[in-house]
Design a protein around this motif. Structure first.
Motif, short mmCIF file in Angstrom:
data_model
loop_
_atom_site.label_atom_id
_atom_site.label_comp_id
_atom_site.label_asym_id
_atom_site.label_seq_id
_atom_site.Cartn_x
_atom_site.Cartn_y
_atom_site.Cartn_z
N SER A 1 0.71 -1.06 0.03
CA SER A 1 0.11 0.03 -0.03
C SER A 1 0.77 1.16 -0.02
N ALA A 2 1.86 1.24 0.75
CA ALA A 2 2.66 2.27 0.88
C ALA A 2 3.48 2.67 -0.50
N ARG A 3 4.01 1.52 -0.97
CA ARG A 3 4.69 1.57 -2.14
C ARG A 3 3.68 2.00 -3.33
N ALA A 4 2.61 1.63 -3.35
CA ALA A 4 1.60 2.18 -4.37
C ALA A 4 1.50 3.68 -4.19
N SER A 5 1.20 3.98 -3.13
CA SER A 5 1.00 5.43 -2.81
C SER A 5 2.32 6.42 -3.30
N ALA A 6 3.48 5.78 -2.85
CA ALA A 6 4.85 6.54 -3.25
C ALA A 6 4.95 6.57 -4.60
N VAL A 7 4.67 5.54 -5.39
CA VAL A 7 4.78 5.50 -6.77
C VAL A 7 3.91 6.34 -7.49
N ASP A 8 2.59 6.23 -7.07
CA ASP A 8 1.44 7.12 -7.70
C ASP A 8 1.87 8.64 -7.63
N SER A 9 2.51 9.15 -6.45
CA SER A 9 2.66 10.43 -6.24
C SER A 9 3.65 10.94 -7.21
N VAL A 10 4.59 10.27 -7.29
CA VAL A 10 5.73 10.54 -8.12
C VAL A 10 5.32 10.64 -9.68
N MET A 11 4.54 9.40 -9.92
CA MET A 11 4.04 9.47 -11.60
C MET A 11 3.14 10.61 -11.90
N LEU A 12 2.33 11.31 -10.85
CA LEU A 12 1.52 12.45 -11.01
C LEU A 12 2.40 13.53 -11.23
N ALA A 13 3.46 13.71 -10.30
CA ALA A 13 4.35 14.77 -10.23
C ALA A 13 5.04 14.97 -11.77
N VAL A 14 5.69 13.80 -12.10
CA VAL A 14 6.36 13.67 -13.27
C VAL A 14 5.46 14.23 -14.46
N GLY A 15 4.18 13.75 -14.66
CA GLY A 15 3.21 14.23 -15.39
C GLY A 15 2.87 15.55 -15.55
N ALA A 16 2.66 15.97 -14.23
CA ALA A 16 2.22 17.42 -14.11
C ALA A 16 3.38 18.36 -14.55
N GLU A 17 4.52 18.00 -14.73
CA GLU A 17 5.96 19.08 -14.97
C GLU A 17 5.41 19.21 -16.42
N VAL A 18 4.98 18.44 -17.04
CA VAL A 18 5.01 18.74 -18.70
C VAL A 18 3.92 19.94 -18.88
N SER A 19 2.84 19.90 -18.45
CA SER A 19 1.79 20.93 -18.43
C SER A 19 2.05 22.20 -17.86
N GLN A 20 2.96 22.24 -16.81
CA GLN A 20 3.35 23.46 -16.17
C GLN A 20 4.58 24.10 -17.32
N LYS A 21 5.27 23.56 -17.94
CA LYS A 21 5.98 23.96 -18.86
C LYS A 21 5.29 24.27 -20.26
N ASP A 22 4.39 23.57 -20.74
CA ASP A 22 3.72 24.08 -21.77
C ASP A 22 2.06 23.70 -21.50
N SER A 23 1.17 24.53 -21.32
CA SER A 23 -0.03 24.05 -20.93
C SER A 23 -0.97 23.55 -22.24
N THR A 24 -0.49 23.47 -23.17
CA THR A 24 -1.14 22.79 -24.62
C THR A 24 -0.61 21.38 -24.30
N LEU A 25 0.37 20.80 -23.44
CA LEU A 25 0.65 19.43 -23.63
C LEU A 25 0.35 18.81 -22.23
N THR A 26 0.35 17.50 -22.57
CA THR A 26 -0.21 16.51 -21.32
C THR A 26 0.68 15.48 -21.07
N GLY A 27 1.21 15.46 -19.86
CA GLY A 27 2.27 14.28 -19.50
C GLY A 27 1.62 13.21 -18.61
N VAL A 28 1.73 11.85 -19.33
CA VAL A 28 1.01 10.93 -18.56
C VAL A 28 2.36 9.98 -18.36
N VAL A 29 2.65 9.17 -17.05
CA VAL A 29 3.46 8.28 -16.73
C VAL A 29 2.60 7.07 -16.43
#
Length: 711
Positions: A147-175
């Motif tokens: 459970s802890a592993r899944a939470s940790a992994v999910d949080s990083v996946m979301l953060a990495v994906g969010a960085e894409v749209s923060q740099k360019d709002s027309t782009l979407t990042g999905v991990v």
């Protein structure tokens, strides 16, 4: 040994069958030298960078995810997109009425001003892929439970994906996770939300054969639809506006009129939805007896009621056409999947692989110390959740995916006024569409039938509390309960929705019986999840470790990841097959088969043809779209590896020219999500020449043909 590679990639042990080069759903951003060499050996003429490049225009830039549920291909400098008719079916239905029955008669936009917007649609282009496994797993510590592993992994996946749209709002990042959660890749996309309907053939072409021919070969269905992508200023994504202009793509797929011969190279590019090639035998057995069987039992009841009502009324036929199409597609898929899994002995073959893996674990000290009880623990975890998992599958199909009144209640309960305005608008439109396509009498019949059907498949412990009311208040009459529910609820009509949206103080939402029912069902679903929580975590961990162990066992082999709605390449050859002893299916069909089926099934509306279509097909005037033999080919098959989501995928020849659109698999290999069977599995595609013939000759839409890049 090629035999061992085949065992792994198909999750089976078939010592007598050599691996076929055409198996696999390969990631374009992770093509290794062996795979590119195999492509070349099979005849592919493009260089790897012409197939995929994160910086320069390449073939992958012509392929799109269509609406997130299908695939498509861009074929003109002005953004024309080809996909399947069944992928565009919902859009065609939304624009249809009794007076303008585009489902039955087809649709042609004679000018660009007549092209119809579809607010719910978008197309997604893949720009690049990047391996982010190290970054994601850096958040995992050895002492973490699952459970802890899944939470940790999910949080990083979301953060990495969010960085894409923060740099360019027309782009979407999905991990996305690959190989059971052992690898992680970032995909960067650009979405276009203004997608307009341009051309739809009549259902006599696009749905010819309907349910009877679905998942079957030989096939004679012109399963295609044409849309156009529109963009805002600077060719950038924009929401719908009459001021938008056609999008100019980075790459346009060229079209070949040369056709194909048996043995020719064939490649598909698309977005396959989900496969489970590496799933344990315990997981396959659970799917067979759980969700697959629930869809078979429950949807069969629901669809029979819908079909009777649709046959009796054109208004209901149009309202329910898209819902019926989607439901019946997965219903028949589940029937075929369970049938093929049993007929091809998939469970037995998978268990053979697991016994071999267990022997290897015992013989290997490094593996034995940590994985000795892996398979035993995994089996017990599945056993612990068996009864609840099956009941949950039937609950979902019978109620949460059954009566539309319940779906309306859940939509209202989940409505978020505080969300992004675009999300609010889309959610509201979704609810409005549900009302527009709802017939209360039909829905009552469905609800009553499913109330009777559900208890036949689950233990009494899993009956919702509404059954107590039926027994004590309504004298055991399911129909009396349903009639009372629909009479007392305020949300059975759009007026109730209007009161909800206007915050009408006289509407006591949580006193409404339909809303209360929705809450009760969601509560029961939550309780079921809680009962399975420990087993779910054990299953997730066990499948992840199992996947990794198998890859170590065959350390010198190449592995493709299971499909997960990311872009994939599949390659193989055009060829027929032998479905049974003494029976051979050739690799193509012609218009002659359309006319033969229409005559054979002349009393069945699913095979009916318009007189003008019959005249056109019988004329033999196929022009440049005729095959070199003079025939008009309609569909063809290849041994490409596909699954759901591949519908609308581009099928290319060795030069990267479009041959057709993938739209189905074949009945004999319906277990393909769990097993690739080279002797039987085929990808069914509609010939691009038949597509163009229907557009130009039947639809009289020569202006569209002029846009295309035809070689």
């Amino acid at each position: 040994m090629r035999d061992l590679k085949y065992c792994l990639l198909t999750a089976c042990l078939l010592a007598s069958v050599a691996v076929m080069a055409d198996e696999g759903m390969w990631m374009l951003g992770n093509l290794d030298k062996k795979t590119t060499h195999m492509l070349k050996e099979m005849g592919f003429e493009l260089k790897p960078k012409e197939l995929y490049s994160p910086r320069k225009a390449s073939l992958k830039d012509a392929v799109v995810s269509f609406g997130g549920f299908c695939s498509g291909v861009v074929v003109s400098e002005d953004g024309l997109v080809l996909t399947n008719h069944h992928c565009g079916f919902s859009s065609v239905q939304q624009h249809s009425s009794v007076d303008h029955d585009y489902l039955q008669d087809g649709f042609v936009a004679r000018t660009r001003d007549e092209e119809l917007p579809n607010p719910e649609l978008y197309v997604r282009f893949l720009l690049r892929q990047e391996n982010v496994t190290k970054r994601v797993l850096s958040a995992v510590r050895p002492d973490m439970d699952e459970s802890a592993r899944a939470s940790a992994v999910d949080s990083v996946m979301l953060a990495v994906g969010a960085e894409v749209s923060q740099k360019d709002s027309t782009l979407t990042g999905v991990v996305d996770a690959y190989y059971g959660g052992n690898e992680f890749w970032l995909s960067v996309y650009q979405d276009f939300n203004d997608v307009r309907l341009v051309f739809a053939p009549p259902s006599s072409v696009g749905k010819f054969g309907w349910d009877k021919d679905n998942w079957m070969w030989p096939r004679h269905t012109g399963d295609f639809c044409v849309f156009r992508i529109y963009a805002g200023r600077g060719n950038r994504p924009a929401d719908y506006s009459p001021d938008n202009v056609p999008y100019h793509p980075r790459y346009v797929a060229p079209i070949s009129l040369e056709g194909y011969q048996e043995g020719d190279f064939c490649m598909t590019l698309g977005y396959p939805g989900s496969t489970e090639r590496y799933l344990s035998s315990f997981g396959i057995e659970e799917a067979m007896n759980g969700i697959n069987q629930a869809q078979i039992d429950i949807r069969g009841v629901k669809q029979a009621i819908w079909k009777r009502a649709m046959d009796a009324s054109d208004d209901i036929r149009i309202k329910y056409a898209s819902k019926y199409d989607e439901s019946s597609n997965y219903w028949k898929n589940s029937i075929g999947t369970n049938r093929s899994l049993r007929r091809l002995n998939v469970l037995e073959r998978k268990r053979t692989l697991e016994r071999d893996l267990q022997d290897w674990i015992r013989r290997t000290p490094a593996e034995r110390d940590s994985l000795l009880h892996l398979l035993t623990d995994l089996e017990l975890a599945y056993k612990d959740r068996r009864a609840v998992n099956r009941a949950q599958a039937y609950l979902l199909e019978s109620f949460l995916n059954g009566p539309e009144l319940v779906q309306l209640a859940l939509s209202i309960l989940n409505f978020d006024f505080g969300a992004d305005p675009k999300v609010v608008e889309v959610s509201l439109q979704g609810i409005v569409d549900k009302y527009a396509n709802l017939d209360l009498d039909v829905d009552k019949d469905v609800f009553t039938a499913l109330l009777k059907e559900y208890p036949r498949h689950v233990e009494v412990d899993y009956l919702p509390s509404l059954y107590d009311s039926i027994a004590t208040v309504y004298g055991g009459s399911e129909r009396a309960y349903v009639d009372s529910l629909y009479a007392r609820t305020a949300i059975a009509t759009p007026r109730g929705l209007k009161r909800f949206l206007e915050n009408d103080t006289t509407l006591h939402l949580f006193s409404d019986p339909a809303i209360n029912l929705g809450i009760d069902l969601i509560t029961q679903l939550f309780e079921m999840n809680m009962q399975m929580n420990a087993a779910n975590l054990a299953v997730d961990r066990g499948e992840r470790l199992f996947n990794a162990a198998v890859r170590r066992y065959y350390a010198d082999r190449r592995f493709y990841p299971d499909a997960n709605s990311t872009m994939r390449l599949s390659f193989g050859t055009v060829r027929g097959y032998d479905p049974a002893d003494g029976t051979h299916y050739r690799y193509f069909t012609t218009v002659r088969g359309i006319l033969e089926k229409a005559r054979e099934h002349r009393s069945e509306p699913d095979f009916a043809l318009q007189p003008e279509l019959v005249s056109l097909l019988e004329s033999g005037d196929y022009g440049r779209y005729a095959d070199r033999s003079g025939e008009m080919k309609v569909c063809f098959i290849s041994d490409n590896d596909i699954t759901g989501g591949n519908s609308g995928s581009a099928m290319f020849n060795a030069r990267g020219q479009l041959l057709g659109l993938a739209f189905d698999g074949n009945w004999e290999a319906m277990s393909s999500d769990y097993l690739y069977e080279p002797r039987l599995q085929r990808c069914i595609g509609v010939d691009i020449r038949y597509v163009l013939f229907i557009i130009e000759k039947y639809g009289q839409a020569g202006r569209l043909i002029e846009e295309l890049k035809i070689g």
